[in-house]
Every structure is written in structure tokens, then in C-alpha cells.
Design an enzyme around this catalytic site. Sequence first.
Site, PDB file in Angstrom:
ATOM      1  N   ASP A 102      11.683  -9.222  -1.465  1.00 15.47           N
ATOM      2  CA  ASP A 102      10.332  -9.232  -1.999  1.00 15.47           C
ATOM      3  C   ASP A 102      10.200 -10.523  -2.355  1.00 15.47           C
ATOM      4  OD1 ASP A 102       7.732  -8.561  -2.943  1.00 15.47           O
ATOM      5  OD2 ASP A 102       8.388  -7.216  -4.506  1.00 15.47           O
TER       6      ASP A 102
ATOM      7  N   HIS B 284      -1.899  -5.795   4.221  1.00 16.60           N
ATOM      8  CA  HIS B 284      -0.520  -5.002   4.062  1.00 16.60           C
ATOM      9  C   HIS B 284      -0.118  -4.651   5.498  1.00 16.60           C
ATOM     10  CE1 HIS B 284       2.516  -3.355   1.617  1.00 16.60           C
ATOM     11  NE2 HIS B 284       2.170  -1.982   2.192  1.00 16.60           N
TER      12      HIS B 284
ATOM     13  N   GLU C  44       3.043  -9.327   5.150  1.00 15.49           N
ATOM     14  CA  GLU C  44       1.461  -9.583   4.696  1.00 15.49           C
ATOM     15  C   GLU C  44       0.708 -10.836   4.510  1.00 15.49           C
ATOM     16  OE1 GLU C  44       0.456  -6.997   1.087  1.00 15.49           O
ATOM     17  OE2 GLU C  44       2.643  -6.811   1.158  1.00 15.49           O
TER      18      GLU C  44
END
Length: 160
Positions: free
Chosen positions: A72, A17, A132
Site C-alpha cells: 500500500d 481507482h 491508481e
Amino acid sequence: TITNTGKVDFGFTCALHTYFPVSDITQATVSAVEPYAVKGLKYIDQLAEGKDRADKVVSQESPEIVFDREVDRIYLNIPKLLQVTDKKTGLRIIQETNFSDAIVWNPWIDKAKRMSQKDYGEMEYKEMVCVEVAEVGTKGNKVELKPSEVCKRTVSITSA
């Protein structure tokens, strides 16, 4: 490094992350370092409706990932060199990796407001992008290890 020390096969997913600073999210992009490209990559749009991840697979149409709303996405089978570019300052952050996937995320306005009640500043979305490196795949069990097998993943982050 992950080692299966057990006696049965197991599958796993993982992600590192990372939040990268940008001066203005609307002036930031994520792309690949030449000769690689993100155009044509498949990604899972986590914001799309549908129950199954496989139903949310989309193809990246442009050579850069841009931010003008909440993003996302799980990019599948990524190139080994990705870069975050801050077009306002000229800063480039380059990730070199042997991970298979990457999650690209920015919560944008509404989600940032909801998150600000917990641990995220309401306006922080304007100055960050999350990229990520990951092993997630469409099924949720990307890497399978047999007993005593080892999986080693690396990432190197540099700026210019």
C-alpha cells in the site's frame, strides 16, 4: 477536469481507482516504460508506522515493484508511462498520464480475509493489482486552485 468556480482558493486530492487483472500476483510487476524508471522514486509506505505521511517516505530500490506481501504505497512524482506486467502470461498494461502520483496496492492474504466480510473475495488478491493515478502528495492537499483556475488530468490505458 476540476474548475474552481468559487471566490476563494481551495486544495484537493483525487485518484482514479483501477484494478488490473493478473494471472498470479507473485508473477506481476509494476514498472516504468523506458526511458523512464521507478527505481529511485520516493513513495509513502502506508503500512509503515508513524502518524505523519512525511515520516513514511521511502525510496524505491529496485526497477520493478513486486508483490510478495501486502503493498500500500503512494508513489510521488511518477513518470508519465507506467506498466503492469503479468510475467506468467506476457500481458502488459500501460498507463500514460499527467497525474503526479500513483497509489500501488494489493491487500495480500490477511487484509483480503478481513475485506471478504464486506465486498471483496478472500482470494481475489491473487489475481489483481491496483494502480491508481492520483494527486495526493505528502501533505494531503496536492493541487491548489485559485478562483476560476482549471486543473485537467488525463489517463490513457492500453494493453499489449
